[in-house]
Write a protein that holds these residues in place. Structure first.
Motif, PDB file in Angstrom:
ATOM      1  N   LYS A   1      56.801  60.829   1.292  1.00  0.00           N
ATOM      2  CA  LYS A   1      56.747  59.205   1.399  1.00  0.00           C
ATOM      3  C   LYS A   1      55.377  58.735   1.827  1.00  0.00           C
ATOM      4  O   LYS A   1      54.928  57.757   1.290  1.00  0.00           O
ATOM      5  CB  LYS A   1      57.719  58.797   2.345  1.00  0.00           C
ATOM      6  N   ALA A   2      54.519  59.585   2.335  1.00  0.00           N
ATOM      7  CA  ALA A   2      53.340  59.019   2.814  1.00  0.00           C
ATOM      8  C   ALA A   2      52.593  59.070   1.528  1.00  0.00           C
ATOM      9  O   ALA A   2      51.572  57.934   1.449  1.00  0.00           O
ATOM     10  CB  ALA A   2      52.837  60.343   3.643  1.00  0.00           C
ATOM     11  N   VAL A   3      52.663  59.975   0.846  1.00  0.00           N
ATOM     12  CA  VAL A   3      51.779  60.024  -0.687  1.00  0.00           C
ATOM     13  C   VAL A   3      52.211  58.795  -1.289  1.00  0.00           C
ATOM     14  O   VAL A   3      51.479  57.934  -2.006  1.00  0.00           O
ATOM     15  CB  VAL A   3      51.771  61.144  -1.499  1.00  0.00           C
TER      16      VAL A   3
ATOM     17  N   LEU B   1      50.577  57.669   8.409  1.00  0.00           N
ATOM     18  CA  LEU B   1      49.423  57.924   7.588  1.00  0.00           C
ATOM     19  C   LEU B   1      48.049  58.224   8.388  1.00  0.00           C
ATOM     20  O   LEU B   1      47.447  59.219   7.765  1.00  0.00           O
ATOM     21  CB  LEU B   1      49.055  56.539   6.749  1.00  0.00           C
ATOM     22  N   ILE B   2      47.816  57.737   9.363  1.00  0.00           N
ATOM     23  CA  ILE B   2      46.911  58.290  10.192  1.00  0.00           C
ATOM     24  C   ILE B   2      46.877  59.843  10.615  1.00  0.00           C
ATOM     25  O   ILE B   2      45.927  60.426  10.455  1.00  0.00           O
ATOM     26  CB  ILE B   2      46.502  57.297  11.388  1.00  0.00           C
ATOM     27  N   GLN B   3      48.116  59.919  11.114  1.00  0.00           N
ATOM     28  CA  GLN B   3      48.530  61.441  11.443  1.00  0.00           C
ATOM     29  C   GLN B   3      48.395  62.367  10.196  1.00  0.00           C
ATOM     30  O   GLN B   3      48.142  63.551  10.519  1.00  0.00           O
ATOM     31  CB  GLN B   3      50.028  61.485  12.068  1.00  0.00           C
ATOM     32  N   TYR B   4      48.804  62.073   9.185  1.00  0.00           N
ATOM     33  CA  TYR B   4      48.646  62.952   7.902  1.00  0.00           C
ATOM     34  C   TYR B   4      47.124  62.993   7.575  1.00  0.00           C
ATOM     35  O   TYR B   4      46.561  63.886   6.646  1.00  0.00           O
ATOM     36  CB  TYR B   4      49.402  62.412   6.980  1.00  0.00           C
ATOM     37  N   GLY B   5      46.145  62.056   8.023  1.00  0.00           N
ATOM     38  CA  GLY B   5      44.859  62.388   7.766  1.00  0.00           C
ATOM     39  C   GLY B   5      44.729  61.607   6.341  1.00  0.00           C
ATOM     40  O   GLY B   5      43.565  61.827   5.669  1.00  0.00           O
ATOM     41  N   LEU B   6      45.588  60.486   6.060  1.00  0.00           N
ATOM     42  CA  LEU B   6      45.424  59.730   4.727  1.00  0.00           C
ATOM     43  C   LEU B   6      45.006  58.363   4.787  1.00  0.00           C
ATOM     44  O   LEU B   6      44.511  57.770   3.833  1.00  0.00           O
ATOM     45  CB  LEU B   6      46.928  59.734   3.988  1.00  0.00           C
TER      46      LEU B   6
END
Length: 317
Positions: free
Chosen positions: A28-30, A70-75
């Motif tokens: 979902k993040a992508v 999204l910040i946690q995933y580094g995106l």
């Protein structure tokens, strides 16, 4: 006990808050990054543009939770505060948005970096790997009981179930398995290129030390140093191809970093005209990572900035 006393007692009971974790999986993040790329392209944008890209009419807590994930995933990176706060997709996010070739090694590496970027995912991976064949109850006991016994903040049972579900689906989406973690050089392959047992890169029979957590590094890209001063490594990808430094959620290719000695300098304020920022604030879910080197004027600015972040964290909790 009258109603007023009863309400007073209830107000003293603090609401249990689990430590931060992504609100959804990497898949979902992508998809959200794809939506934001279509709206913002390569520009920094405000929260109103982010909400519009995500098809949200409100700027309430839901959009902030998605931004936090999204910040946690580094995106996603953020800068500024309050109404001037801006967001921008990272290089890792752009790779996942534009590189749709599932056989692409660079895409695979970007997926691994993003999947293991959240701190709780790093913790679970360091203990259980991909958790193939492992019962959920083992990880749940760690999250709810063992963390507290070790003096760390525990997760509630329901939050622990969400963490485990997100962790498993994220690793599946990223193609990370216990077997893959051993691929790409975590074994001594005895060839011209690989990793030796000491975790060093072997090329043509010569070993080049790999940066590890706690090392200070310089990042050189395009022939130019990217850091004003050395940065401390806080994370290394399982295949040793990427590192992340404190204060920066973006994965950096190991081939572009050099381990350096941290210079010993006397305390001083930044020189006039210096490009070095006086402080950085990096938001990870509902926690902040802060570095600062400020004088009295800089301290006042930092206090104002932290007040704005306090408002954001209240919305996320």
């Amino acid at each position: 006990m009258n109603s007023q006393e009863n309400n007073t007692e209830k107000s003293k009971v603090k609401r249990f808050r689990s430590p931060p974790y992504p609100a959804f999986d990497l898949d979902k993040a992508v998809q959200l990054c794809i939506l934001l790329q279509g709206e913002a392209h390569h520009h920094e944008v405000g929260i109103d543009v982010v909400a519009a890209a995500f098809k949200m009419e409100s700027l309430g807590g839901k959009v902030w939770r998605q931004v936090a994930a999204l910040i946690q995933y580094g995106l996603l990176t953020d800068s500024g505060s309050g109404k001037s706060r801006k967001f921008k997709l990272t290089d890792v996010a752009k790779r996942l948005v534009h590189d749709t070739d599932n056989s692409s090694e660079k895409r695979k590496k970007a997926l691994e970096v993003a999947a293991l970027n959240p701190m709780i995912h790093q913790e679970l991976y360091s203990r259980y790997g991909a958790a193939t064949g492992l019962s959920n109850s083992v990880m749940k006991a760690h999250l709810t009981i063992e963390r507290e016994e070790a003096g760390e903040a525990p997760y509630s049972p329901s939050a622990a179930e969400d963490v485990i579900s997100t962790y498993r689906s994220t690793l599946v989406y990223a193609g990370i398995s216990d077997a893959r973690a051993l691929d790409d050089g975590n074994e001594d392959k005895g060839g011209d290129t690989g990793l030796d047992r000491a975790g060093e890169e072997v090329t043509g029979g010569q070993s080049t030390p790999k940066a590890k957590i706690g090392d200070y590094i310089q990042w050189t890209s395009g022939g130019a140093d990217q850091f004003v001063s050395p940065k401390k490594v806080e994370w290394v990808s399982p295949n040793h191809d990427y590192v992340r430094v404190f204060g920066n959620p973006t994965g950096i290719e190991m081939s572009e970093v050099t381990v350096v000695e941290l210079p010993v300098v006397s305390p001083q304020t930044p020189t006039e005209g210096s490009n070095a920022p006086p402080f950085t604030v990096y938001q990870v879910g509902n926690r902040l990572q802060i570095t600062a080197d400020v004088d009295a004027a800089g301290l006042k600015k930092l206090k104002k900035l932290l007040e704005k972040y306090e408002e954001i964290l209240e919305l996320l909790n």
